[in-house]
Design a protein around this motif. Structure first.
Motif, PDB file in Angstrom:
ATOM      1  N   LEU A  24       0.752  -1.364   0.026  1.00 18.70           N
ATOM      2  CA  LEU A  24      -0.076   0.115   0.198  1.00 18.70           C
ATOM      3  C   LEU A  24       0.870   1.190   0.104  1.00 18.70           C
ATOM      4  N   CYS A 185      -8.492   0.967   4.056  1.00 19.26           N
ATOM      5  CA  CYS A 185      -7.353  -0.040   3.651  1.00 19.26           C
ATOM      6  C   CYS A 185      -6.461  -0.324   4.850  1.00 19.26           C
ATOM      7  N   VAL A 264     -13.162  -3.545  -0.243  1.00 13.57           N
ATOM      8  CA  VAL A 264     -11.937  -2.920   0.084  1.00 13.57           C
ATOM      9  C   VAL A 264     -10.707  -3.680  -0.227  1.00 13.57           C
ATOM     10  N   PHE A 268      -7.848  -2.788  -2.876  1.00 11.80           N
ATOM     11  CA  PHE A 268      -6.589  -2.895  -2.620  1.00 11.80           C
ATOM     12  C   PHE A 268      -5.670  -3.921  -3.768  1.00 11.80           C
TER      13      PHE A 268
END
Length: 294
Positions: A24, A185, A264, A268
């Protein structure tokens, strides 16, 4: 179960969580570092003006679209195609045009896009449209939905089913859905509860700092600690027994009501063009959530 097996499983989960967190962070860093001055000017001042949305191409704006997920599209261009920076610049023009359409709550179509934004670049519509779509989705939290495949008409909606856009917060007129999704996230990856310290460690690595204006979101600290909590997307609570007192963040009731862990996770995973099952621990959690909602 053997205690040693429990320990091994915990280590696997922890390693998986760390990998997901690094993923991320990596997806956002290049976006946060690129084209900030230009983005501030165009998003905070220019969204109300069709002249800015339809401005002539400028290679200096290419950094606004520094989205890793769209990089592969340029590599496949024909050698006789325009230079990548020109394609990037046209994608920036399209992003600004679509943000203007979003702000006005107006649909658009391929014919309008070709006429207003891509005259002279019609044959490169697929790659430019893809890059602009990914920037809107990953940075602004806005998705392009094709309403009529025959006419190629499109509408602009919030990603993940969220209803808040944050247009009144931070830089006026710029959707902040993207930051909501980033924080959701992080919380999900951090086993559904992120300490304030860990949340900001990750956000700092993305170029987001409390008290420092970001080129899209304004002051992320105010958005997260005040607006997102007030809007019900986050719950902020003091960690019991912490000394000095520390806070942690969880999904708020509005987040649980409007979206799901699976949505979510899929968002992601899509950043890296991976299957959600590539994150087995989180996938199991999201699947459990889906079953409980049924």
């Amino acid at each position: 179960m053997d205690p040693s097996e429990n320990s091994r499983n915990a280590n696997v989960d922890n390693s998986q969580s760390q990998r997901e967190t690094r993923d991320l962070e990596g997806a956002q860093v290049s976006r946060a570092e690129a084209g900030e001055a230009e983005a501030i000017a165009t998003t905070s001042d220019g969204l109300g003006s069709s002249q800015n949305a339809q401005r002539a191409s400028s290679p200096s704006t290419a950094g606004v679209l520094s989205v890793e997920a769209s990089g592969s599209q340029i590599e496949g261009l024909d050698p006789d195609s325009p230079r990548p920076e020109i394609i990037n610049s046209k994608a920036v023009d399209l992003v600004l045009f679509l943000l203007l359409k979003y702000r006005r709550r107006q649909p658009t179509c391929k014919a309008e896009i070709l006429y207003m934004v891509m005259r002279g670049y019609e044959e490169h519509f697929p790659v430019i449209f893809t890059k602009a779509s990914e920037c809107l989705r990953f940075t602004f939290g806005i998705e392009i939905i094709e309403k009529n495949p025959r006419l190629h008409s499109y509408s602009l909606v919030h990603a993940l089913g969220l209803t808040y856009d944050g247009m009144r917060h931070g830089f006026p007129g710029v959707p902040k859905v993207g930051l909501v999704i980033i924080v959701l996230c992080i919380i999900f990856i951090e086993d559904n509860c992120a300490s304030e310290q860990e949340l900001w460690r990750i956000l700092n690595n993305m170029g987001l700092y409390a008290g420092r204006d970001h080129f899209v979101y304004g002051d992320p600290g105010v958005l997260i600690s005040e607006h997102f909590v007030q809007e019900g997307y986050l719950e902020c609570r003091e960690v019991p027994g912490s000394d000095p007192p520390t806070k942690e963040y969880l999904w708020g009731p509005r987040a649980h009501a409007e979206t799901t862990k699976m949505k979510v996770l899929k968002f992601f995973a899509s950043i890296f063009k991976q299957d959600p099952r590539s994150y087995p621990t989180r996938y199991a959690d999201a699947l459990k959530d889906e079953i409980e909602r049924a």
